[in-house]
Write an enzyme that holds these catalytic residues in place. Structure first.
Site, PDB file in Angstrom:
ATOM      1  N   MET A 109       0.757  -1.249   0.072  1.00  0.00           N
ATOM      2  CA  MET A 109      -0.036   0.012   0.050  1.00  0.00           C
ATOM      3  C   MET A 109       1.028   1.356   0.029  1.00  0.00           C
ATOM      4  SD  MET A 109      -3.343  -0.815   0.382  1.00  0.00           S
ATOM      5  CE  MET A 109      -4.091   0.814   1.287  1.00  0.00           C
ATOM      6  N   GLU A 110       2.167   1.281   0.141  1.00  0.00           N
ATOM      7  CA  GLU A 110       2.911   2.194   0.370  1.00  0.00           C
ATOM      8  C   GLU A 110       4.032   2.393  -0.799  1.00  0.00           C
ATOM      9  OE1 GLU A 110       4.081   3.014   4.616  1.00  0.00           O
ATOM     10  OE2 GLU A 110       2.471   2.142   5.208  1.00  0.00           O
ATOM     11  N   MET A 111       5.134   1.941  -0.665  1.00  0.00           N
ATOM     12  CA  MET A 111       6.312   2.120  -1.553  1.00  0.00           C
ATOM     13  C   MET A 111       6.248   0.864  -2.509  1.00  0.00           C
ATOM     14  SD  MET A 111       9.235   3.756   1.045  1.00  0.00           S
ATOM     15  CE  MET A 111      10.352   4.154  -0.169  1.00  0.00           C
TER      16      MET A 111
END
Lengths: 332, 332
Positions: free
Chosen positions: A124-126
């Site tokens: 969900m992030e990087m």
């Protein structure tokens, strides 16, 4: 120590009773400036913190959501992740995060080093992974040389990458806020309104949780002790770590340092106005209905917690080369 | 001028014939350092360049796609815009862009100031609009004070915003590359291989387009003169500006300054390796099939065009407040 020095010290101490009083008696302590013992590692950590090649897209770096131009936060309710995914929770500021008892809202990382590994591999992030991210760094001769110079050999491991990032983050403290100048004895550092706000802050019990040099960060507390906190954010907080039902909706108490810069507020980022946050906290956590004047005074006090922001030259990232795995900004 | 000084100057000049020769006879001129005459405006422009509040999401700043940690580019084939939209064309470097005859690949903006207004309001890029972006800035007292100090009154207009950004961008030059040291007479600045590469670069005709201090940026040329360039990128280039059929697939010749840092290459960002770009340009533009050795030499030469990168402290952005329009990171 000679007599003259002793008497000078005595005279100085006697002339500043407020200084000794405040530092020993107030529930808040000043932020101390960073002491940098490994400058080369700090520089490497800074590069890694700003390097978007640690993400799958090549676009998102640590600094994207912990923006050091903006109080170490992204000033969004929840963050934008890979492919513009909507993050589940508000990005906490990285400033003074070395003072936190643990990292993340639920405290699932014990240290800054442990925290740093999370977002890199979080889809969900990087949205990279620890094999790919390390392969990228290992392909770049300048990075290899820096790791060798700092750690003794060219091996680029997750442990070393997150160590360097954490050591950089430990420098991101914000000393010399006006409140800290007052704590250290400068009576002119605060206005009467700000001081009144601080007194109310103590009197109604905010310092039960927002204490210490970070004014928070040292404990987990239920969000909504007296009244429940209404939110559509599904986060359940600390229970995810402990498995203990009593920890449901318990979150790490956020630092109030630089709170003027770290809007919007709470784990769901639902409140943009500091006045609203003050009002709501008093109601939900302490069962207090504050007068508008008290809210204004406390808001004025909270703005005195903005300290000197980290100041440094932007890092210059060593370029990729023909051996570097390419980013994947768009999935085909 | 006294006799002694004249004779010293004469002796110096006679001892460095290469210097005078190269500066007057080579088709490339050195990059000159920035002369900053309006430091306060540069600082304001730097803030605006890094301020993601100029975007609808509050997440994308000029620096997102013209990243000054990465050669003033995003090192992606085409850029990531609002809501993770895939941009239509490769983001050109902002470094030395003051040397360009016009801005954008198709030259549709005559000046840096005109260019700066584009991405803010482009729905594929920052996706704000010029009313909203100005409302955000106008709500922030520190910005109002800076504009007043620089422009004489508090009015924050698009013209002033883009002027400040452009004046900051004019400082983003990269002098003192090894090639420039050689141009200025330092024979030891280049290796034999690099010099051989430069000689091939001239002999086969690259300098017809890649000339001047920017080694490019001064003309529009058809991409694929001898052979067509194969791409699935639909951009048609200069014809969009002139309406002239002869300008179809004509693009601004990109600068080769810092080309080692500004991968991937061409308007579609389809080539990551400098060797491939050199090989393809020789074939498509000049009808030349280069030997591997020539490609390697020219690549080595091109890497000597990496100059000193702009070095400055990260800007600290003044915070939003209760009057600031909130960003819209996610459309509900």
């Amino acid at each position: 120590m000679n007599i003259k020095l002793v008497s000078t010290l005595l005279a100085t101490t006697l002339a500043m009773p407020a200084l000794a009083d405040r530092l020993s008696t107030e529930p808040v302590q000043p932020i101390e400036p960073a002491v940098i013992t490994e400058p080369e590692k700090v520089e490497l950590g800074k590069k890694l913190f700003f390097d978007p090649r640690l993400s799958r897209s090549g676009f998102i770096s640590c600094n994207s959501c912990h923006n050091l131009s903006m109080g170490g936060s992204d000033n969004l309710p929840t963050s934008i992740g890979h492919n513009w995914q909507e993050g589940p929770i508000n990005s906490p500021t990285v400033l003074n995060s070395n003072l936190n008892v643990a990292q993340f809202w639920d405290g699932r990382a014990a240290t800054l080093q442990e925290q740093a590994a999370g977002p890199i591999a979080n889809p969900m992030e990087m949205a990279s992974n620890h094999v790919l991210a390390l392969d990228v760094l290992r392909s770049i001769p300048q990075y290899r040389a820096e790791f060798a110079s700092i750690y003794g050999d060219e091996d680029i491991t997750l442990e070393r990458v997150t160590d360097a990032i954490a050591v950089f983050e430990e420098t991101l403290v914000t000393p010399n806020s006006r409140f800290d100048l007052w704590l250290k004895g400068d009576d002119s550092a605060l206005t009467q309104q700000e001081l009144a706000g601080y007194n109310t802050f103590k009197e109604i019990g905010c310092t039960a949780c927002h204490n210490g040099p970070g004014l928070g960060g040292t404990s987990f507390q239920r969000m909504g002790i007296v009244q429940p906190y209404i939110t559509d954010n599904p986060s359940e907080g600390r229970v995810a770590v402990t498995g203990n039902d009593a920890d449901r909706f318990s979150f790490k108490v956020p630092t109030l340092r630089n709170v003027e810069l770290t809007y919007p507020y709470f784990h769901d980022g639902a409140y943009w106005k500091l006045e609203e946050a003050v009002d709501l906290m008093a109601k939900l956590q302490l069962g207090r209905e504050l007068a508008l004047e008290d809210i204004d005074n406390m808001t004025a006090f909270l703005k005195t917690l903005t300290g000197e922001q980290p100041s440094f030259t932007i890092p210059l990232l060593p370029p990729s080369n023909n051996d570097t795995p390419q980013p994947v900004p768009f999935e085909k």
